[in-house]
Write a protein that holds these residues in place. Structure first.
Motif, PDB file in Angstrom:
ATOM      1  N   TYR A 297     -15.838 117.199 -23.091  1.00 48.61           N
ATOM      2  CA  TYR A 297     -16.628 118.045 -22.197  1.00 48.61           C
ATOM      3  C   TYR A 297     -16.372 119.485 -22.606  1.00 48.61           C
ATOM      4  N   MET A 298     -17.445 120.235 -22.850  1.00 45.42           N
ATOM      5  CA  MET A 298     -17.322 121.636 -23.222  1.00 45.42           C
ATOM      6  C   MET A 298     -17.787 122.500 -22.075  1.00 45.42           C
ATOM      7  N   GLY A 299     -16.870 123.293 -21.517  1.00 47.67           N
ATOM      8  CA  GLY A 299     -17.179 124.160 -20.400  1.00 47.67           C
ATOM      9  C   GLY A 299     -17.366 125.591 -20.855  1.00 47.67           C
ATOM     10  N   LEU A 300     -18.476 126.205 -20.435  1.00 46.30           N
ATOM     11  CA  LEU A 300     -18.831 127.563 -20.845  1.00 46.30           C
ATOM     12  C   LEU A 300     -18.974 128.473 -19.630  1.00 46.30           C
ATOM     13  N   PRO A 301     -18.964 129.796 -19.853  1.00 45.49           N
ATOM     14  CA  PRO A 301     -18.943 130.731 -18.718  1.00 45.49           C
ATOM     15  C   PRO A 301     -20.185 130.714 -17.854  1.00 45.49           C
ATOM     16  N   THR A 302     -21.361 130.498 -18.440  1.00 42.51           N
ATOM     17  CA  THR A 302     -22.610 130.635 -17.689  1.00 42.51           C
ATOM     18  C   THR A 302     -23.568 129.507 -18.027  1.00 42.51           C
ATOM     19  N   ALA A 303     -24.582 129.343 -17.178  1.00 39.34           N
ATOM     20  CA  ALA A 303     -25.618 128.342 -17.434  1.00 39.34           C
ATOM     21  C   ALA A 303     -26.371 128.666 -18.716  1.00 39.34           C
ATOM     22  N   ALA A 304     -26.595 129.949 -18.989  1.00 42.10           N
ATOM     23  CA  ALA A 304     -27.321 130.346 -20.200  1.00 42.10           C
ATOM     24  C   ALA A 304     -26.568 129.914 -21.451  1.00 42.10           C
ATOM     25  N   THR A 305     -25.260 130.153 -21.477  1.00 45.31           N
ATOM     26  CA  THR A 305     -24.479 129.756 -22.652  1.00 45.31           C
ATOM     27  C   THR A 305     -24.380 128.238 -22.745  1.00 45.31           C
ATOM     28  N   ALA A 306     -24.366 127.560 -21.592  1.00 42.00           N
ATOM     29  CA  ALA A 306     -24.337 126.097 -21.607  1.00 42.00           C
ATOM     30  C   ALA A 306     -25.633 125.537 -22.182  1.00 42.00           C
ATOM     31  N   ASN A 307     -26.755 126.143 -21.815  1.00 47.49           N
ATOM     32  CA  ASN A 307     -28.040 125.693 -22.346  1.00 47.49           C
ATOM     33  C   ASN A 307     -28.068 125.783 -23.860  1.00 47.49           C
ATOM     34  N   GLN A 308     -27.589 126.914 -24.391  1.00 43.85           N
ATOM     35  CA  GLN A 308     -27.601 127.103 -25.839  1.00 43.85           C
ATOM     36  C   GLN A 308     -26.639 126.136 -26.518  1.00 43.85           C
ATOM     37  N   MET A 309     -25.450 125.956 -25.944  1.00 46.20           N
ATOM     38  CA  MET A 309     -24.471 125.059 -26.537  1.00 46.20           C
ATOM     39  C   MET A 309     -24.951 123.613 -26.495  1.00 46.20           C
ATOM     40  N   ASP A 310     -25.667 123.251 -25.456  1.00 49.27           N
ATOM     41  CA  ASP A 310     -26.212 121.905 -25.351  1.00 49.27           C
ATOM     42  C   ASP A 310     -27.092 121.601 -26.562  1.00 49.27           C
ATOM     43  N   ASP A 311     -27.925 122.562 -26.944  1.00 49.35           N
ATOM     44  CA  ASP A 311     -28.796 122.378 -28.110  1.00 49.35           C
ATOM     45  C   ASP A 311     -27.970 122.254 -29.393  1.00 49.35           C
ATOM     46  N   ARG A 312     -26.938 123.081 -29.519  1.00 47.08           N
ATOM     47  CA  ARG A 312     -26.108 123.057 -30.727  1.00 47.08           C
ATOM     48  C   ARG A 312     -25.376 121.723 -30.879  1.00 47.08           C
ATOM     49  N   VAL A 313     -24.835 121.225 -29.773  1.00 47.59           N
ATOM     50  CA  VAL A 313     -24.095 119.958 -29.831  1.00 47.59           C
ATOM     51  C   VAL A 313     -25.045 118.804 -30.108  1.00 47.59           C
TER      52      VAL A 313
END
Length: 834
Positions: A297-313
């Protein structure tokens, strides 16, 4: 009365025997097919049972969770007693007494174990008040209890008394695992998939059908444990698209290849742009194998960064032909779901939201989301123990760990205590972690001394040994020219400076601390009517508009756009500060705490391969500071004492060299000894305030693993993590409320179907459309709006819109436009940064 006539579920009918057997078999299937190997071993070691006996015990134990329904008051459905008598409390009382006798007869020395285990069963419904039913010894109901327990023991243990004799690990460890299994098993067999369970039992196929149904559910939902995907032994195997691994990435590879190490904690510290994310995913694969975990599970500071990381993963998984969808978790991630369900009760809705929506993401194999979703595993939220259960099968990765204040850090530290106890390996990423915070995080996992090196990898193994590997090879060695500009919170002057910076071309980021400042600066640039492309990005846009702006920013300023021409200005708030993979030629930034300021600077000249205008010879950072004493609204966003210390450390510098200067600057920004003597008194007051604010996080924390699990001991807060007024806080500062803005016509239609001020939305298409037109607004400001407005001018959403307000877009309090977002009529000086 016969046991076959005692009901557990009514629509459709399910006898307590059928329900108990189904729940027990479900628990056995979850133990075998959902729990990762290390969690199975941990539970077996904790209760001193072999794996074979543990399977028997888990089935027997969970099958007893509803024995309390075998009582006159529950079966009679007496409404008066329903308010006072709770069947799970009856279960706890009945089984504590029954097991106490069994333990005495079987010479079990630990006299408390019967009450410990019974208390777990008594907590499988949470947040419910009531007492146990009174069961008279020798009564019909008492005899039925003995008959039921005999039946379950015969079914799951062949009549033997398979029972733990003692406890070896902290009490909270086995309690957390068993409680999670009990809740999840009860939920699964209470759902529509088990509508035919009573008939299955009559046909003699209940075990077979239950195993098949649960196994299929796990497979289809991405929850089935299948070991770890083989990503290879080397970094190159893991990331074949990276031709030249960077120094950090090589050092992480070396750590695992050349050292006989089993890290429980890995801290990766390096400047921005050194490939920490790729190194973390490689390390997660290695640690998953070492600890028997299935994913991360990768936890990020904001929803925006989570959205981008979701695409990368997801791209990473596609590269390895891993047929799995990454689960996205944050407060509005359900917008990506396509489930539709009508729930009759609050309990059904809660179960449905867990099993059918984004909350289930922590139970799935791999997930990306905000750090808050993981932090809630350390809070006493209702059924929050399922979050811990989900994390047990994963490596936990937390990005930008420096970005969290003392309030959040205290919650994270409690979470890490549980990670250590439950053998959940943790990877932390940071570019600018102060020594004090770093030391506090490491001390959760080890009491040994260690060196403070930077950039470096700090590894803590399962025995508490610490290895620190300094990274000699750094890709990002950059000298930033800095200029202090005394025009903080002066929009026209900032606009003039911005236009002068891009007159010969280039991509500029103007990063300000509040939405109001960003809007006013954007408007001032627009007013100049020049040919620059100007964009505005902050958190006070509607969800759909914000997602579009975010996508445009990543396309325009991200790694794909390396051949840049023309000139462009992005005016933004902190939404671009953390984790977003963007690169600018220059920056104007408002003063911020040193660690965050370094993060901002790291968004400039991020990539060597980016084509930049010939006129830009190197990175220049304009730092906006006040032209007099005090920091105004910026001092309400960030602690003035920290801003003053940051400004003091930079006032005589014309250059910042990264990585050479980075760690010293960050450490000195939070070191009392580095504070001028004239400012010590203010600094001490700041530290006292910080400690008090941090202490607020202790309220509602999950108990320490060494103690009795707080959801079991009856002292838990059980505050839901979403919707409603009383919910668990994972961040300090003023809370926000999600507000849905609609046209006058739609508001009239919604109002017509509302009951009083409440309108229920269950249709996923309608809810998605409405939520796309929503945004977060400070709770304090909205409280003022509601107190001043006619109650008929707003609605309270329930169902899919639970916890949100619905208002007409045209109102007397604020104005919304797709160009600048929401602006308050009359100003918003006191609004927190968004």
């Amino acid at each position: 009365m016969k046991l076959s006539d005692v009901w557990a579920k009514t629509d459709p009918f399910q006898s307590v025997v059928t329900h108990g057997i189904a729940a027990g078999v479900c628990a056995q299937t979850l133990f075998s097919e959902y729990l990762c190997d290390s969690t199975k071993e941990l539970l077996c070691d904790s209760l001193l049972l072999s794996k074979e006996d543990m399977v028997r015990f888990v089935g027997y134990f969970v099958s007893l969770h509803d024995i309390g329904k075998i009582s006159q008051e529950f079966q009679n459905h007496n409404s008066i007693f329903e308010q006072k008598v709770r069947h799970e409390k009856t279960t706890q009382k009945v089984m504590a007494n029954m097991w106490k006798v069994y333990c005495r007869n079987n010479n079990i020395q630990n006299k408390n174990i019967s009450s410990y285990l019974a208390a777990i069963l008594g907590a499988h419904h949470q947040g419910k008040n009531g007492e146990a039913d009174i069961i008279v010894k020798g009564s019909e109901w008492d005899l039925l209890h003995s008959e039921y327990e005999d039946l379950m023991r015969e079914y799951f243990c062949d009549g033997r008394f398979v029972f733990p004799h003692d406890i070896t690990n902290p009490q909270g460890v086995f309690e957390a695992i068993l409680l999670g299994l009990t809740i999840l098993s009860d939920w699964i067999v209470s759902g529509e998939l088990f509508a035919e369970a009573e008939q299955w039992n009559k046909d003699g196929v209940l075990r077979k059908k239950t195993e098949e149904t649960v196994s299929a559910l796990l497979e289809n939902s991405g929850m089935k444990y299948g070991g770890q995907a083989d990503l290879g032994d080397s970094f190159k195997d893991c990331w074949p698209n990276i031709e030249m691994p960077r120094g950090l990435q090589k050092q992480v590879e070396t750590l695992f290849l050349e050292n006989d190490v089993k890290p429980i904690l890995l801290l990766l510290e390096a400047p921005m742009g050194e490939g920490k994310t790729e190194a973390a995913i490689f390390a997660a694969g290695k640690m998953a194998k070492l600890w028997g975990k299935s994913g991360f599970y990768m936890g990020l500071p904001t929803a925006a960064t989570a959205n981008q990381m979701d695409d990368r993963v997801q791209e990473f998984f596609d590269m390895h032909s891993i047929d799995e969808n990454v689960k996205l978790l944050h407060s509005t991630a359900w917008l990506f779901e396509h489930q539709q369900k009508q729930y009759d009760t609050e309990e059904e809705q809660y179960i449905g939201e867990w099993l059918n929506s984004s909350k289930r993401g922590l139970l799935s194999t791999n997930a990306v989301g905000t750090v808050d979703q993981a932090m809630l595993a350390a809070k006493d939220v209702r059924f929050g123990i399922l979050r811990l259960l989900g994390l047990m099968g994963k490596v936990l990765i937390i990005d930008e760990v420096h970005a969290y204040d003392l309030f959040m850090s205290n919650i994270l530290e409690r979470l890490f205590h549980w990670c250590k106890a439950l053998k959940i390996p943790v990877i932390l990423l940071s570019a600018t972690l102060p020594w004090k915070k770093k030391k506090g995080l490491i001390e959760v996992f080890s009491d040994k001394e260690f060196e403070d090196k930077y950039p470096a990898i700090t590894c803590v193994d399962e025995k508490g040994n610490i290895v620190v590997k300094e990274i000699a090879e750094v890709s990002m060695r950059q000298t930033y020219k800095i200029r202090m500009q005394k025009i903080l919170d002066m929009p026209e002057k900032i606009a003039k400076l911005a236009l002068s910076r891009v007159k010969d071309g280039g991509y500029l980021c103007v990063l300000l601390n509040t939405v109001r400042q960003a809007q006013e600066t954007f408007n001032a640039i627009q007013k100049a009517k020049t040919d620059e492309e100007v964009m505005l990005f902050h958190a006070r846009f509607k969800a759909k508009g914000r997602a579009k702006i975010e996508e445009m920013c990543i396309h325009k300023f991200g790694k794909e756009n390396t051949d840049r021409k023309g000139k462009s200005i992005l005016v933004a708030t902190q939404v671009v500060e953390q984790s977003l993979d963007v690169d600018f030629d220059m920056m104007i930034t408002a003063l911020a705490p040193m660690d965050l300021l370094m993060q901002r600077i790291g968004r400039v000249f991020r990539r060597k391969e980016t084509e930049r205008p010939e006129t830009i010879k190197g990175p220049v950072i304009d730092i906006l500071v006040p032209d007099c004493e005090g920091y105004g609204v910026d001092g309400r966003v960030y602690e003035p004492a920290v801003l003053k210390q940051t400004q003091y450390l930079l006032c005589d510098k014309s250059n910042i060299i990264i990585p050479n200067n980075l760690q010293n600057l960050v450490n000195d920004a939070y070191n009392e000894d580095a504070v001028p003597k004239t400012e010590r008194a203010d600094w001490e007051k700041y530290e006292i305030r910080e400690q008090l604010e941090g202490a607020e996080a202790d309220y509602g924390l999950l108990s320490m693993p060494e103690k009795k699990l707080s959801p079991i001991c009856g002292k838990a807060n059980f505050r839901d993590e979403g919707g409603g007024y009383f919910h668990a806080r994972t961040r300090n500062g003023e809370e926000s409320i999600r507000v849905v803005l609609v046209s006058d016509e739609e508001f009239t239609l919604l109002k017509a179907r509302a009951k009083k001020e409440f309108v229920r939305v269950t249709d996923i298409q309608e809810a998605t459309r409405l939520m796309e037109n929503s945004l977060n607004i400070s709770a304090g400001r909205m409280a003022s709006v509601l107190s001043e407005s006619d109650p008929s001018l707003f609605l309270v959403g329930t169902g899919k819109l639970s916890g949100s307000l619905i208002m007409p877009e045209k109102n007397a309090f604020f104005t919304y436009s797709d160009l600048v977002g929401l602006t308050w009529n009359g100003g918003d000086e006191n609004e927190p940064n968004l």
